[in-house]
Enzyme design. Structure first.
Site, short mmCIF file in Angstrom:
data_model
loop_
_atom_site.label_atom_id
_atom_site.label_comp_id
_atom_site.label_asym_id
_atom_site.label_seq_id
_atom_site.Cartn_x
_atom_site.Cartn_y
_atom_site.Cartn_z
N ARG A 5 31.47 7.13 22.56
CA ARG A 5 31.88 5.80 23.02
C ARG A 5 32.24 4.86 21.88
O ARG A 5 32.98 3.91 22.06
CB ARG A 5 30.76 5.15 23.84
CG ARG A 5 30.35 5.94 25.06
CD ARG A 5 29.08 5.38 25.63
NE ARG A 5 28.01 5.54 24.63
CZ ARG A 5 26.82 4.94 24.69
NH1 ARG A 5 26.54 4.13 25.67
NH2 ARG A 5 25.91 5.17 23.76
N GLN A 30 20.74 -20.74 9.24
CA GLN A 30 22.16 -21.05 9.41
C GLN A 30 22.94 -19.75 9.32
O GLN A 30 22.59 -18.85 8.56
CB GLN A 30 22.59 -22.00 8.29
CG GLN A 30 23.97 -22.55 8.40
CD GLN A 30 24.18 -23.68 7.39
OE1 GLN A 30 23.43 -24.63 7.35
NE2 GLN A 30 25.19 -23.54 6.58
N ASN A 65 27.03 -18.54 8.82
CA ASN A 65 28.40 -18.98 8.53
C ASN A 65 29.34 -17.78 8.56
O ASN A 65 28.94 -16.65 8.26
CB ASN A 65 28.48 -19.65 7.16
CG ASN A 65 27.77 -20.98 7.14
OD1 ASN A 65 27.82 -21.74 8.09
ND2 ASN A 65 27.08 -21.26 6.06
N ARG A 84 36.29 -17.25 -3.88
CA ARG A 84 35.44 -18.34 -3.40
C ARG A 84 34.13 -18.26 -4.17
O ARG A 84 33.56 -17.20 -4.33
CB ARG A 84 35.16 -18.21 -1.90
CG ARG A 84 36.37 -18.40 -1.01
CD ARG A 84 35.93 -18.27 0.45
NE ARG A 84 37.05 -18.28 1.36
CZ ARG A 84 37.27 -19.26 2.25
NH1 ARG A 84 36.47 -20.30 2.31
NH2 ARG A 84 38.30 -19.19 3.07
N HIS A 121 28.61 -20.33 -5.64
CA HIS A 121 27.81 -21.39 -5.04
C HIS A 121 26.33 -21.01 -4.95
O HIS A 121 25.99 -19.84 -4.82
CB HIS A 121 28.32 -21.71 -3.63
CG HIS A 121 29.78 -22.03 -3.59
ND1 HIS A 121 30.63 -21.46 -2.68
CD2 HIS A 121 30.54 -22.84 -4.35
CE1 HIS A 121 31.86 -21.92 -2.87
NE2 HIS A 121 31.83 -22.75 -3.89
N LYS A 173 20.41 -15.29 1.00
CA LYS A 173 21.60 -15.04 1.82
C LYS A 173 21.70 -13.55 2.08
O LYS A 173 21.41 -12.74 1.20
CB LYS A 173 22.89 -15.44 1.08
CG LYS A 173 23.09 -16.89 0.82
CD LYS A 173 24.42 -17.10 0.09
CE LYS A 173 24.60 -18.52 -0.34
NZ LYS A 173 25.84 -18.70 -1.13
N HIS A 185 26.51 -17.19 -5.74
CA HIS A 185 27.25 -16.17 -5.02
C HIS A 185 28.73 -16.55 -4.91
O HIS A 185 29.07 -17.71 -4.72
CB HIS A 185 26.67 -16.01 -3.60
CG HIS A 185 27.51 -15.14 -2.73
ND1 HIS A 185 28.36 -15.65 -1.76
CD2 HIS A 185 27.66 -13.80 -2.70
CE1 HIS A 185 28.97 -14.65 -1.17
NE2 HIS A 185 28.58 -13.52 -1.71
N TYR A 189 27.65 -14.73 6.83
CA TYR A 189 26.52 -15.08 5.97
C TYR A 189 25.34 -15.50 6.83
O TYR A 189 25.49 -16.36 7.69
CB TYR A 189 26.82 -16.31 5.13
CG TYR A 189 27.94 -16.27 4.16
CD1 TYR A 189 27.68 -16.28 2.80
CD2 TYR A 189 29.26 -16.29 4.58
CE1 TYR A 189 28.71 -16.30 1.88
CE2 TYR A 189 30.30 -16.29 3.66
CZ TYR A 189 30.02 -16.30 2.32
OH TYR A 189 31.03 -16.32 1.41
N ARG A 248 38.28 -27.67 -5.01
CA ARG A 248 36.85 -27.92 -5.28
C ARG A 248 36.29 -26.87 -6.23
O ARG A 248 35.62 -27.20 -7.21
CB ARG A 248 36.09 -27.91 -3.96
CG ARG A 248 34.62 -28.16 -4.10
CD ARG A 248 33.99 -28.27 -2.70
NE ARG A 248 32.57 -28.18 -2.79
CZ ARG A 248 31.84 -27.23 -2.24
NH1 ARG A 248 32.40 -26.28 -1.53
NH2 ARG A 248 30.54 -27.24 -2.36
#
Length: 186
Positions: free
Chosen positions: A26, A49, A51, A62, A65, A75, A122, A135, A170
């Site tokens: 399946r 959280q 994301n 990216r 951070h 994370k 990260h 995340y 940024r």
């Protein structure tokens, strides 16, 4: 029986998580998270959280951070579509791997995730167009605790696999680390 194979990386507290899907005619079921199974790998908090990112172009970067205490976070990063070169940088004060980085390819096909310890920055570079990441964070985003390291930080010398074609305004303006940077005290 655990649905995760956990492997250490060169950075303490950063773990490679290989998911073990159950498949039959399946299709397949893949467990993305289990607090019981991942506690042994170092996940000890709630999921505060979740994301999702969608990145359109291959070569986009990216990051890098992180969040400082009291909102430092673990994370769990997974790729749902496409592929990324996922990078973790150890910023923990006193760590034996301070300012070292580790990278792992995460893709929709390889069922691999990274569990990233608090105090690590990260970021990622997309290896395919239309890449999506999921995340899970152990703490909510707290603007006053946010930090970042420039993706071209010379002290790190990250060898991005592709030319960087897109970097947000940024992320492009993140400062380089000062020579006196001693790390994040957790």
């Amino acid at each position: 029986m655990s649905r995760f194979m956990v492997t250490t990386t060169p950075l303490p507290g950063v773990m490679k998580i290989q998911r073990q899907p159950l498949a039959d005619a399946r299709g397949a079921l893949t467990r993305l998270f289990c607090s019981h199974d991942l506690a042994a790998a170092g996940w000890d908090g709630p999921i505060a959280q979740i994301n999702h990112t969608h990145t359109v172009h291959r070569g986009t970067v990216r990051g890098l951070h992180y969040q400082r205490p009291p909102a430092a976070e673990a994370k769990l990063v997974s790729c749902l579509q496409g592929a990324v070169w996922d990078v973790v940088v150890d910023l923990r004060a006193g760590s034996p791997t301070f300012l070292q980085w580790y990278a792992q390819e995460l893709s929709a096909e390889n069922n691999t995730a990274l569990l990233i310890a608090p105090g690590c920055a990260h970021g990622f570079q997309t290896l395919a167009d239309n890449t999506e990441l999921l995340y899970l964070h152990s703490a909510p985003y707290t603007p006053g605790c946010e930090g970042a390291v420039h993706v071209r930080e010379p002290q790190l010398a990250i060898a991005w696999p592709l030319p960087i074609i897109h970097l947000s305004a940024r992320d492009a303006t993140h400062a380089l680390l000062p020579p006196e940077f001693q790390g994040i005290a957790l």
